[in-house]
Write a protein that holds these residues in place. Structure first.
Motif, PDB file in Angstrom:
ATOM      1  N   ARG A 317       0.830  -1.206   0.000  1.00  0.00           N
ATOM      2  CA  ARG A 317       0.000   0.000   0.000  1.00  0.00           C
ATOM      3  C   ARG A 317       0.866   1.258   0.000  1.00  0.00           C
ATOM      4  O   ARG A 317       0.555   2.241  -0.673  1.00  0.00           O
ATOM      5  N   LYS A 318       1.952   1.216   0.757  1.00  0.00           N
ATOM      6  CA  LYS A 318       2.860   2.371   0.784  1.00  0.00           C
ATOM      7  C   LYS A 318       3.449   2.605  -0.604  1.00  0.00           C
ATOM      8  O   LYS A 318       3.510   3.741  -1.095  1.00  0.00           O
ATOM      9  N   ASP A 319       3.876   1.547  -1.256  1.00  0.00           N
ATOM     10  CA  ASP A 319       4.458   1.682  -2.593  1.00  0.00           C
ATOM     11  C   ASP A 319       3.423   2.147  -3.614  1.00  0.00           C
ATOM     12  O   ASP A 319       3.782   2.776  -4.619  1.00  0.00           O
ATOM     13  N   ALA A 320       2.155   1.863  -3.355  1.00  0.00           N
ATOM     14  CA  ALA A 320       1.084   2.311  -4.252  1.00  0.00           C
ATOM     15  C   ALA A 320       0.578   3.704  -3.898  1.00  0.00           C
ATOM     16  O   ALA A 320      -0.328   4.220  -4.565  1.00  0.00           O
ATOM     17  N   GLY A 321       1.148   4.307  -2.848  1.00  0.00           N
ATOM     18  CA  GLY A 321       0.712   5.633  -2.428  1.00  0.00           C
ATOM     19  C   GLY A 321      -0.648   5.653  -1.779  1.00  0.00           C
ATOM     20  O   GLY A 321      -1.336   6.676  -1.779  1.00  0.00           O
ATOM     21  N   ARG A 322      -1.048   4.527  -1.168  1.00  0.00           N
ATOM     22  CA  ARG A 322      -2.405   4.412  -0.634  1.00  0.00           C
ATOM     23  C   ARG A 322      -2.446   4.193   0.878  1.00  0.00           C
ATOM     24  O   ARG A 322      -3.513   3.978   1.434  1.00  0.00           O
ATOM     25  N   ILE A 323      -1.309   4.254   1.546  1.00  0.00           N
ATOM     26  CA  ILE A 323      -1.310   3.937   2.968  1.00  0.00           C
ATOM     27  C   ILE A 323      -1.762   5.135   3.789  1.00  0.00           C
ATOM     28  O   ILE A 323      -1.497   6.289   3.437  1.00  0.00           O
ATOM     29  N   ARG A 324      -2.464   4.859   4.883  1.00  0.00           N
ATOM     30  CA  ARG A 324      -2.930   5.882   5.807  1.00  0.00           C
ATOM     31  C   ARG A 324      -2.223   5.724   7.148  1.00  0.00           C
ATOM     32  O   ARG A 324      -1.771   4.632   7.511  1.00  0.00           O
ATOM     33  N   THR A 325      -2.164   6.825   7.894  1.00  0.00           N
ATOM     34  CA  THR A 325      -1.547   6.809   9.216  1.00  0.00           C
ATOM     35  C   THR A 325      -2.175   5.748  10.103  1.00  0.00           C
ATOM     36  O   THR A 325      -1.481   5.018  10.827  1.00  0.00           O
ATOM     37  N   GLU A 326      -3.507   5.640  10.061  1.00  0.00           N
ATOM     38  CA  GLU A 326      -4.190   4.668  10.916  1.00  0.00           C
ATOM     39  C   GLU A 326      -3.779   3.231  10.585  1.00  0.00           C
ATOM     40  O   GLU A 326      -3.734   2.366  11.473  1.00  0.00           O
ATOM     41  N   GLN A 327      -3.475   2.988   9.318  1.00  0.00           N
ATOM     42  CA  GLN A 327      -3.067   1.646   8.920  1.00  0.00           C
ATOM     43  C   GLN A 327      -1.667   1.319   9.438  1.00  0.00           C
ATOM     44  O   GLN A 327      -1.394   0.173   9.833  1.00  0.00           O
ATOM     45  N   VAL A 328      -0.803   2.314   9.463  1.00  0.00           N
ATOM     46  CA  VAL A 328       0.516   2.102  10.056  1.00  0.00           C
ATOM     47  C   VAL A 328       0.377   1.823  11.550  1.00  0.00           C
ATOM     48  O   VAL A 328       1.077   0.974  12.117  1.00  0.00           O
ATOM     49  N   SER A 329      -0.550   2.516  12.211  1.00  0.00           N
ATOM     50  CA  SER A 329      -0.796   2.248  13.630  1.00  0.00           C
ATOM     51  C   SER A 329      -1.291   0.823  13.846  1.00  0.00           C
ATOM     52  O   SER A 329      -0.897   0.157  14.814  1.00  0.00           O
ATOM     53  N   LEU A 330      -2.164   0.329  12.971  1.00  0.00           N
ATOM     54  CA  LEU A 330      -2.586  -1.068  13.054  1.00  0.00           C
ATOM     55  C   LEU A 330      -1.388  -2.004  13.018  1.00  0.00           C
ATOM     56  O   LEU A 330      -1.282  -2.950  13.806  1.00  0.00           O
ATOM     57  N   GLY A 331      -0.473  -1.723  12.086  1.00  0.00           N
ATOM     58  CA  GLY A 331       0.703  -2.578  11.932  1.00  0.00           C
ATOM     59  C   GLY A 331       1.621  -2.530  13.128  1.00  0.00           C
ATOM     60  O   GLY A 331       2.073  -3.570  13.625  1.00  0.00           O
ATOM     61  N   LYS A 332       1.905  -1.320  13.619  1.00  0.00           N
ATOM     62  CA  LYS A 332       2.832  -1.229  14.751  1.00  0.00           C
ATOM     63  C   LYS A 332       2.224  -1.841  15.999  1.00  0.00           C
ATOM     64  O   LYS A 332       2.881  -2.606  16.719  1.00  0.00           O
ATOM     65  N   LEU A 333       0.967  -1.522  16.278  1.00  0.00           N
ATOM     66  CA  LEU A 333       0.332  -2.034  17.490  1.00  0.00           C
ATOM     67  C   LEU A 333       0.311  -3.560  17.489  1.00  0.00           C
ATOM     68  O   LEU A 333       0.658  -4.206  18.486  1.00  0.00           O
ATOM     69  N   ASN A 334      -0.075  -4.150  16.381  1.00  0.00           N
ATOM     70  CA  ASN A 334      -0.164  -5.610  16.326  1.00  0.00           C
ATOM     71  C   ASN A 334       1.204  -6.267  16.321  1.00  0.00           C
ATOM     72  O   ASN A 334       1.472  -7.186  17.107  1.00  0.00           O
ATOM     73  N   ASN A 335       2.082  -5.840  15.428  1.00  0.00           N
ATOM     74  CA  ASN A 335       3.308  -6.600  15.205  1.00  0.00           C
ATOM     75  C   ASN A 335       4.284  -6.515  16.366  1.00  0.00           C
ATOM     76  O   ASN A 335       4.965  -7.496  16.677  1.00  0.00           O
ATOM     77  N   ILE A 336       4.366  -5.350  17.031  1.00  0.00           N
ATOM     78  CA  ILE A 336       5.267  -5.272  18.181  1.00  0.00           C
ATOM     79  C   ILE A 336       4.702  -6.105  19.327  1.00  0.00           C
ATOM     80  O   ILE A 336       5.428  -6.832  20.003  1.00  0.00           O
ATOM     81  N   ARG A 337       3.417  -5.989  19.561  1.00  0.00           N
ATOM     82  CA  ARG A 337       2.788  -6.739  20.654  1.00  0.00           C
ATOM     83  C   ARG A 337       2.970  -8.238  20.460  1.00  0.00           C
ATOM     84  O   ARG A 337       3.344  -8.964  21.397  1.00  0.00           O
ATOM     85  N   GLU A 338       2.719  -8.717  19.241  1.00  0.00           N
ATOM     86  CA  GLU A 338       2.829 -10.148  18.999  1.00  0.00           C
ATOM     87  C   GLU A 338       4.287 -10.592  18.969  1.00  0.00           C
ATOM     88  O   GLU A 338       4.604 -11.710  19.413  1.00  0.00           O
ATOM     89  N   ALA A 339       5.188  -9.763  18.460  1.00  0.00           N
ATOM     90  CA  ALA A 339       6.609 -10.118  18.466  1.00  0.00           C
ATOM     91  C   ALA A 339       7.114 -10.278  19.895  1.00  0.00           C
ATOM     92  O   ALA A 339       7.883 -11.207  20.203  1.00  0.00           O
ATOM     93  N   LEU A 340       6.693  -9.378  20.763  1.00  0.00           N
ATOM     94  CA  LEU A 340       7.102  -9.462  22.163  1.00  0.00           C
ATOM     95  C   LEU A 340       6.559 -10.737  22.810  1.00  0.00           C
ATOM     96  O   LEU A 340       7.272 -11.426  23.562  1.00  0.00           O
ATOM     97  N   GLU A 341       5.327 -11.093  22.503  1.00  0.00           N
ATOM     98  CA  GLU A 341       4.749 -12.316  23.058  1.00  0.00           C
ATOM     99  C   GLU A 341       5.470 -13.553  22.519  1.00  0.00           C
ATOM    100  O   GLU A 341       5.671 -14.542  23.244  1.00  0.00           O
ATOM    101  N   ILE A 342       5.875 -13.520  21.256  1.00  0.00           N
ATOM    102  CA  ILE A 342       6.642 -14.625  20.691  1.00  0.00           C
ATOM    103  C   ILE A 342       7.959 -14.788  21.433  1.00  0.00           C
ATOM    104  O   ILE A 342       8.367 -15.909  21.786  1.00  0.00           O
ATOM    105  N   CYS A 343       8.644 -13.680  21.714  1.00  0.00           N
ATOM    106  CA  CYS A 343       9.910 -13.751  22.436  1.00  0.00           C
ATOM    107  C   CYS A 343       9.711 -14.314  23.842  1.00  0.00           C
ATOM    108  O   CYS A 343      10.498 -15.148  24.317  1.00  0.00           O
ATOM    109  N   ARG A 344       8.669 -13.874  24.508  1.00  0.00           N
ATOM    110  CA  ARG A 344       8.415 -14.359  25.865  1.00  0.00           C
ATOM    111  C   ARG A 344       8.087 -15.855  25.862  1.00  0.00           C
ATOM    112  O   ARG A 344       8.536 -16.610  26.734  1.00  0.00           O
ATOM    113  N   THR A 345       7.310 -16.295  24.895  1.00  0.00           N
ATOM    114  CA  THR A 345       6.966 -17.709  24.813  1.00  0.00           C
ATOM    115  C   THR A 345       8.189 -18.544  24.449  1.00  0.00           C
ATOM    116  O   THR A 345       8.400 -19.638  25.001  1.00  0.00           O
TER     117      THR A 345
END
Length: 396
Positions: A317-345
């Protein structure tokens, strides 16, 4: 129409077959970055983390510059002009080594260089960007202050006009690359609103004491910026941009690298857990043969795959010029949270060995505690998404 061709073998390193969605060029970028990291950082990073310092950070940045990783998604001025997906794949490989290593590259390219590239005058771009792209010059980005993190609009750093010049006074905190930087992009209050300044770090009144005693991002240079009567020429200011839209757009640029990069830390921890589970024998068989261990490995793999698909989708989406700030927030919120849980597990699978620096897991988990907070806390990204969903701003 049915197809009877045999599917390829199951790949434990790509269980969902996501590589099918990548071009050969994108795979080549990933392989090249992985090879470089394996040569110049991976063998040493545990020692850097333990000592709290990188042996030769400027030399390391030059290696990254030679590969074209610094500002790799920017066009012109010696930058590689590659895609957001290419950049994201590079971030995964950098952070699979260490979040601090990826932070060095992200701050250089997506914050300091991007700010100059996007908002700087032609003279500022010509002066700094070619040298920053090669790693000859290192940059940092001064926005966060000791008392103003999530609310940068309250910053106290101030720039006042004095004839044809500017005088800057203030403090910035938690600044990656600060102590080794040749140039700092500093945001300050002015009578015209918040403005950005290109500050050579050898300017009198500027200093960048390194922050010690960190338990996270130890293989990274983190500093305070001190500006005491820093006098700059009139053309040191970004000519057009006013207000928070300048620095916040830079942060949004950098966050996409985080969306990808955190998955590198998660992948490294999962790989360590999978290998360890196959070798560790208890009650007469490898712990990988027990249902509870397999459940942990399956759950970690599932979350990693979902994070990879989300990162790739947002990169496209970023490469297509279609990404929104809220979508980046979706990505950061999910991926950091889940990455941290993966490390803990993963740590639980390694048992007591999970806390040892002989394995990367606890180092990644410690690092991700910082990644969870910087460039937008969990609370801020949650409220960005909440506002998008409801139309109500709940920040105050």
């Amino acid at each position: 129409m049915s197809h009877h061709a045999m599917p390829p073998p199951f790949d434990v390193h790509d269980p969902a077959g996501i590589d099918d969605l990548l071009s050969q060029e994108e795979k080549d970028v990933r392989a090249s970055v992985r090879q470089l990291v394996d040569q110049v950082a991976q063998p040493y990073v545990a020692g850097w983390f333990e000592s709290g310092q990188i042996d030769d950070p400027r030399g390391l940045m030059k290696h990254f510059g030679e590969m074209g990783l610094l500002g790799m998604h920017l066009e012109g001025y010696g930058c590689a002009g590659m895609s957001s997906v290419d950049y994201g794949l590079a971030c995964i490989e950098l952070e699979a080594c260490d979040s601090g290593i990826r932070s060095m590259v992200s701050v250089q390219g997506s914050l300091a260089m991007f700010a100059i590239w996007r908002f700087g005058s032609e003279e500022q771009k010509q002066e700094w960007l070619p040298r920053m792209a090669t790693g000859e010059a290192i940059g940092c980005f001064g926005l966060t202050e000791p008392d103003h993190g999530s609310d940068p609009g309250g910053m106290r750093t101030r720039a006042i006009r004095d004839g044809d010049e500017w005088i800057l006074d203030g403090r910035k905190m938690w600044i990656t690359n600060g102590s080794i930087a040749d140039v700092a992009v500093v945001w300050a209050q002015t009578d015209e609103g918040i403005r950005g300044f290109v500050v050579p770090t050898d300017t009198p009144g500027f200093s960048a004491p390194e922050i010690k005693h960190k338990m996270s991002l130890r293989a990274s240079v983190t500093s305070e910026l001190v500006l005491d009567g820093v006098r700059l020429p009139g053309d040191a200011v970004f000519p057009e941009v006013r207000g928070l839209k300048g620095p916040l757009s830079c942060l949004n640029e950098a966050r996409l690298g985080i969306v990808w990069g955190a998955l590198g830390a998660a992948r490294s921890s999962l790989d360590a857990a999978l290998s360890y589970a196959g070798d560790r024998v208890q009650f007469g068989k490898p712990i990988a043969a027990y249902q509870l261990t397999q459940a942990k490995l399956a759950d970690m793999t599932l979350e990693l795959v979902k994070g990879q698909l989300l990162a790739l989708h947002l990169g496209r989406r970023k490469d297509a010029g279609r990404i929104r700030t809220e979508q980046v927030s979706l990505g950061k919120l999910n991926n950091i949270r889940e990455a941290l849980e993966i490390c803990r597990t993963a740590r639980t699978i390694l048992g007591a060995n999970g806390i040892s620096l002989e394995y990367p897991v606890m180092r990644h988990a410690n690092n991700l505690e910082s990644v969870l907070t910087y460039e937008g806390t969990v609370e801020m990204h949650t409220l960005v998404i909440g506002q998008a969903l409801t139309g109500h701003a709940a920040f105050r």
